[in-house]
Motif scaffolding. Sequence first.
Motif, mmCIF file in Angstrom:
data_model
loop_
_atom_site.group_PDB
_atom_site.id
_atom_site.type_symbol
_atom_site.label_atom_id
_atom_site.label_comp_id
_atom_site.label_asym_id
_atom_site.label_seq_id
_atom_site.Cartn_x
_atom_site.Cartn_y
_atom_site.Cartn_z
ATOM 1 N N SER A 504 67.204 94.310 -26.033
ATOM 2 C CA SER A 504 68.031 94.203 -24.932
ATOM 3 C C SER A 504 68.492 92.861 -24.713
ATOM 4 O O SER A 504 69.553 92.866 -23.704
ATOM 5 C CB SER A 504 67.066 94.714 -23.660
ATOM 6 N N GLN A 505 68.065 91.941 -25.095
ATOM 7 C CA GLN A 505 68.544 90.709 -25.200
ATOM 8 C C GLN A 505 68.102 89.538 -26.142
ATOM 9 O O GLN A 505 67.200 89.965 -26.859
ATOM 10 C CB GLN A 505 68.122 90.075 -23.749
ATOM 11 N N ASP A 506 68.895 88.389 -26.147
ATOM 12 C CA ASP A 506 68.551 87.359 -27.150
ATOM 13 C C ASP A 506 67.206 86.733 -26.668
ATOM 14 O O ASP A 506 67.017 86.782 -25.389
ATOM 15 C CB ASP A 506 69.566 86.424 -27.546
ATOM 16 N N VAL A 507 66.666 86.054 -27.675
ATOM 17 C CA VAL A 507 65.308 85.199 -27.390
ATOM 18 C C VAL A 507 65.830 83.936 -26.616
ATOM 19 O O VAL A 507 66.411 83.045 -27.549
ATOM 20 C CB VAL A 507 64.487 84.977 -28.245
ATOM 21 N N VAL A 508 66.008 83.541 -25.204
ATOM 22 C CA VAL A 508 66.633 82.481 -25.013
ATOM 23 C C VAL A 508 65.682 81.746 -23.917
ATOM 24 O O VAL A 508 64.955 82.188 -23.107
ATOM 25 C CB VAL A 508 68.008 82.948 -23.930
ATOM 26 N N ASP A 509 65.672 80.419 -23.994
ATOM 27 C CA ASP A 509 65.182 79.531 -22.921
ATOM 28 C C ASP A 509 66.157 79.536 -21.973
ATOM 29 O O ASP A 509 67.154 78.569 -22.211
ATOM 30 C CB ASP A 509 64.518 78.252 -23.570
ATOM 31 N N PRO A 510 65.950 79.725 -20.835
ATOM 32 C CA PRO A 510 67.195 79.635 -19.758
ATOM 33 C C PRO A 510 67.163 78.295 -19.148
ATOM 34 O O PRO A 510 68.329 78.124 -18.475
ATOM 35 C CB PRO A 510 66.860 80.525 -18.692
ATOM 36 N N ALA A 511 66.167 77.350 -19.354
ATOM 37 C CA ALA A 511 66.278 76.187 -18.669
ATOM 38 C C ALA A 511 65.356 75.133 -19.628
ATOM 39 O O ALA A 511 64.520 74.525 -19.112
ATOM 40 C CB ALA A 511 65.591 76.083 -17.177
ATOM 41 N N PRO A 512 66.011 74.824 -20.615
ATOM 42 C CA PRO A 512 65.513 73.804 -21.366
ATOM 43 C C PRO A 512 65.583 72.529 -21.178
ATOM 44 O O PRO A 512 66.437 72.162 -20.555
ATOM 45 C CB PRO A 512 66.291 74.227 -22.701
ATOM 46 N N PRO A 513 64.749 71.496 -21.642
ATOM 47 C CA PRO A 513 65.027 70.113 -21.318
ATOM 48 C C PRO A 513 66.180 69.561 -22.196
ATOM 49 O O PRO A 513 66.435 70.252 -23.254
ATOM 50 C CB PRO A 513 63.702 69.521 -21.676
ATOM 51 N N ALA A 514 66.678 68.509 -21.629
ATOM 52 C CA ALA A 514 67.779 67.752 -22.443
ATOM 53 C C ALA A 514 67.314 67.200 -23.635
ATOM 54 O O ALA A 514 67.892 67.021 -24.792
ATOM 55 C CB ALA A 514 68.467 66.830 -21.493
ATOM 56 N N ALA A 515 65.834 66.931 -23.843
ATOM 57 C CA ALA A 515 65.360 66.183 -24.902
ATOM 58 C C ALA A 515 64.867 67.205 -25.970
ATOM 59 O O ALA A 515 65.069 68.555 -25.741
ATOM 60 C CB ALA A 515 64.129 65.067 -24.562
ATOM 61 N N GLU A 516 64.103 66.583 -27.053
ATOM 62 C CA GLU A 516 63.782 67.737 -27.979
ATOM 63 C C GLU A 516 62.793 68.533 -27.363
ATOM 64 O O GLU A 516 61.919 68.240 -26.522
ATOM 65 C CB GLU A 516 63.065 67.095 -29.385
ATOM 66 N N ALA A 517 62.774 69.765 -27.868
ATOM 67 C CA ALA A 517 61.651 70.830 -27.639
ATOM 68 C C ALA A 517 61.239 71.640 -28.894
ATOM 69 O O ALA A 517 62.069 71.703 -29.833
ATOM 70 C CB ALA A 517 61.949 71.692 -26.351
ATOM 71 N N THR A 518 60.081 72.035 -28.754
ATOM 72 C CA THR A 518 59.668 72.932 -29.938
ATOM 73 C C THR A 518 59.156 74.286 -29.319
ATOM 74 O O THR A 518 58.649 74.243 -28.358
ATOM 75 C CB THR A 518 58.388 72.241 -30.585
ATOM 76 N N TYR A 519 59.493 75.288 -30.128
ATOM 77 C CA TYR A 519 59.150 76.787 -29.517
ATOM 78 C C TYR A 519 58.240 77.527 -30.740
ATOM 79 O O TYR A 519 58.569 77.410 -31.904
ATOM 80 C CB TYR A 519 60.555 77.127 -29.555
ATOM 81 N N CYS A 520 57.406 78.486 -30.000
ATOM 82 C CA CYS A 520 56.840 79.687 -30.808
ATOM 83 C C CYS A 520 57.161 80.748 -29.828
ATOM 84 O O CYS A 520 57.223 80.673 -28.644
ATOM 85 C CB CYS A 520 55.587 79.264 -30.723
ATOM 86 N N MET A 521 56.947 81.763 -30.741
ATOM 87 C CA MET A 521 57.230 83.291 -29.981
ATOM 88 C C MET A 521 56.264 84.070 -30.572
ATOM 89 O O MET A 521 55.573 83.939 -31.417
ATOM 90 C CB MET A 521 58.524 83.502 -30.129
ATOM 91 N N SER A 522 55.876 85.249 -29.662
ATOM 92 C CA SER A 522 54.966 86.080 -30.096
ATOM 93 C C SER A 522 55.661 87.644 -29.788
ATOM 94 O O SER A 522 56.618 87.666 -28.928
ATOM 95 C CB SER A 522 53.666 85.956 -29.192
ATOM 96 N N GLY A 523 55.021 88.519 -30.167
ATOM 97 C CA GLY A 523 55.625 89.935 -29.793
ATOM 98 C C GLY A 523 54.504 90.735 -29.280
ATOM 99 O O GLY A 523 53.282 90.295 -29.365
ATOM 100 N N LEU A 524 54.837 91.556 -28.266
ATOM 101 C CA LEU A 524 53.704 92.264 -27.378
ATOM 102 C C LEU A 524 53.999 93.759 -27.645
ATOM 103 O O LEU A 524 55.053 94.261 -27.717
ATOM 104 C CB LEU A 524 53.642 91.789 -25.980
ATOM 105 N N ASP A 525 52.795 94.546 -27.655
ATOM 106 C CA ASP A 525 52.988 96.196 -27.577
ATOM 107 C C ASP A 525 53.312 96.524 -26.109
ATOM 108 O O ASP A 525 53.211 95.799 -25.003
ATOM 109 C CB ASP A 525 51.657 96.689 -28.356
ATOM 110 N N ARG A 526 53.379 97.781 -25.920
ATOM 111 C CA ARG A 526 53.709 98.212 -24.453
ATOM 112 C C ARG A 526 52.192 98.198 -23.448
ATOM 113 O O ARG A 526 52.279 98.461 -22.317
ATOM 114 C CB ARG A 526 54.262 99.490 -24.310
ATOM 115 N N SER A 527 50.984 97.860 -24.129
ATOM 116 C CA SER A 527 49.965 97.745 -23.339
ATOM 117 C C SER A 527 49.559 96.200 -22.948
ATOM 118 O O SER A 527 48.741 96.019 -22.368
ATOM 119 C CB SER A 527 48.628 98.328 -24.087
ATOM 120 N N GLY A 528 50.732 95.230 -23.426
ATOM 121 C CA GLY A 528 50.295 93.873 -23.168
ATOM 122 C C GLY A 528 49.386 93.282 -24.163
ATOM 123 O O GLY A 528 49.398 91.882 -23.960
ATOM 124 N N ASN A 529 49.165 93.821 -25.451
ATOM 125 C CA ASN A 529 48.465 93.147 -26.580
ATOM 126 C C ASN A 529 49.597 92.230 -27.165
ATOM 127 O O ASN A 529 50.650 92.744 -27.454
ATOM 128 C CB ASN A 529 47.807 94.262 -27.335
#
Length: 541
Positions: A504-529
């Motif tokens: 439904s949408q891109d994976v976006v950080d809506p308010a990132p810092p101006a400096a360097e940043a590092t990201y990780c992401m995860s997926g979840l099932d519909r029960s929150g796992n």
Amino acid sequence: MRLTLVLAAAMLGVSVMGVGLVRAATYSEPSAGPIVVPTDQKLGPADGTTGSCAGAPVQAERELRGMWLTTVMNIDWPSRPGLPEAQVKAEYLKWLDLAVARRHNAIFVHVRPSGDAFWPSAYAPWSEWLTGKRDGKSPGWDPMEFMVAEAHARNLEFHAWFNPYRGTQPGPDGPGADFGKLAPNHPLLKHRDWAIAYPDGKTARLYFDPGNPAARKFVEDAMLEAVAKYDIDGVHFDDFFYPYPEGGGSTFKDDASFAKRTNKSLGRAAWRRANVDTLVHEMSDRIKQLKPWVKFGISPFGIWRNKTTDPSGSDSHGLESYDAQFADTRKWVREGWLDYVVPQLYWAIGFDKADYAKVLPWWVQTVKGTEVQLYVGQGDYRVGEKGPWKQPDQLDRQLALNDRYGVQGSVHFSARQVQADKLGSVTRYTTNHYAAPALLPTMKKLPLEIPGTPRATAARRTGSTVTIEWQAGGGPEPVSWALYRVDAATPQKAALVATGRRGSQDVVDPAPPAAEATYCMSGLDRSGNESPLSSPVSVSP
């Protein structure tokens, strides 16, 4: 919940979500000094995310945050009956925008307020609060399909809120208990033996008789129709079972069904409780048979019994839902018939008849040792009333207590009050308690289908945001995603900065810092796992 006309003394001057009048109550001032949470009552924080991103441990709140969107009498939405489809949709989207702005992750929408429906139903007429008419005719579109899809597009859980037994509402033009004013396809016209009018007089409304097995089966089928047809996340009841006592000598006239009871040894009160127990137990089983992942929760009146009546009750002095409504809420929790319970604790800290700080720990103890999650129904609508509710920090203090007791979420009544932000109270508790996004608490009793670890391949700046490019990992597809960030301001942790729905949408950080940043992401099932975290990706200034 609901604005029903009740005896002020019995109801502590508070009504819940609904329609009617609210009478003022006499308050005592909150007791001075800090509130001490006994050590043996603390549940600890809700289950959280584990793992690390670029060596920094991840940090994410796990709590449900929601609001009730009330349709009866057009309290919240639609703003008035009979609006064009485009306007109804536009108003709904604004409520979702409000939920997102307040960092909620769930919405509870009133889809069966009074024996009617906000979807094309074989069991109920179209709701007059939508169509503006009592003719049962379709508005020409499917609101439920739209509502669920748009909530999911914003990664909000959609809990369909039903009133099982209410058949009509009173009002200046009816229908009340007047069969002649019902929609032609209203089921109580065909089955008048299912209908009971209560109370006497002009405020009468019709109820489906809880003691009539055929009526009970019908209302179950009517609600399960929505479960079968739509991708809802939860089935939600409020506090309307047998009606609240309304005085004036009115009685709930169920003599005919009581005379036909199969267990003749039961007195009327025990028989009525058994009827409600049967509805709750059967709905619990039937929902899970149909869709095992759909949650079932109830928002009861905040007092089960007072300890002056029953040593197992709460330290309170108000109406007892066990005796007045024949709702044995504690039994439903202990039997595991519910996935979550949302007691309506619409009282101030220090209120003499029902002190929030004393009733809350009773509910904490009630769910302890069960798999039923405790959320709290928060009385946003009371802000600005006399006494402690004149204090803009009342709700903020209540949420602080919830945190200290390990409560797993809150639902706010209602959307219009969240929008109004009286005394700045909503802004205050949002700043102090909902400052960052939150993941939903996992429910161990629901199906487990942990997604494969996603592969984050790149991070790129696009204007004022950062977009993460990613691919799904092996294993089950995620239903939603979570994005964590490590930056120079918080190098010791990877904070949750955004969530979203897959597709439904891109994976976006809506308010990132101006400096360097590092990201990780995860997926979840519909029960929150949650899946393991992806490998980190970084973005330069």
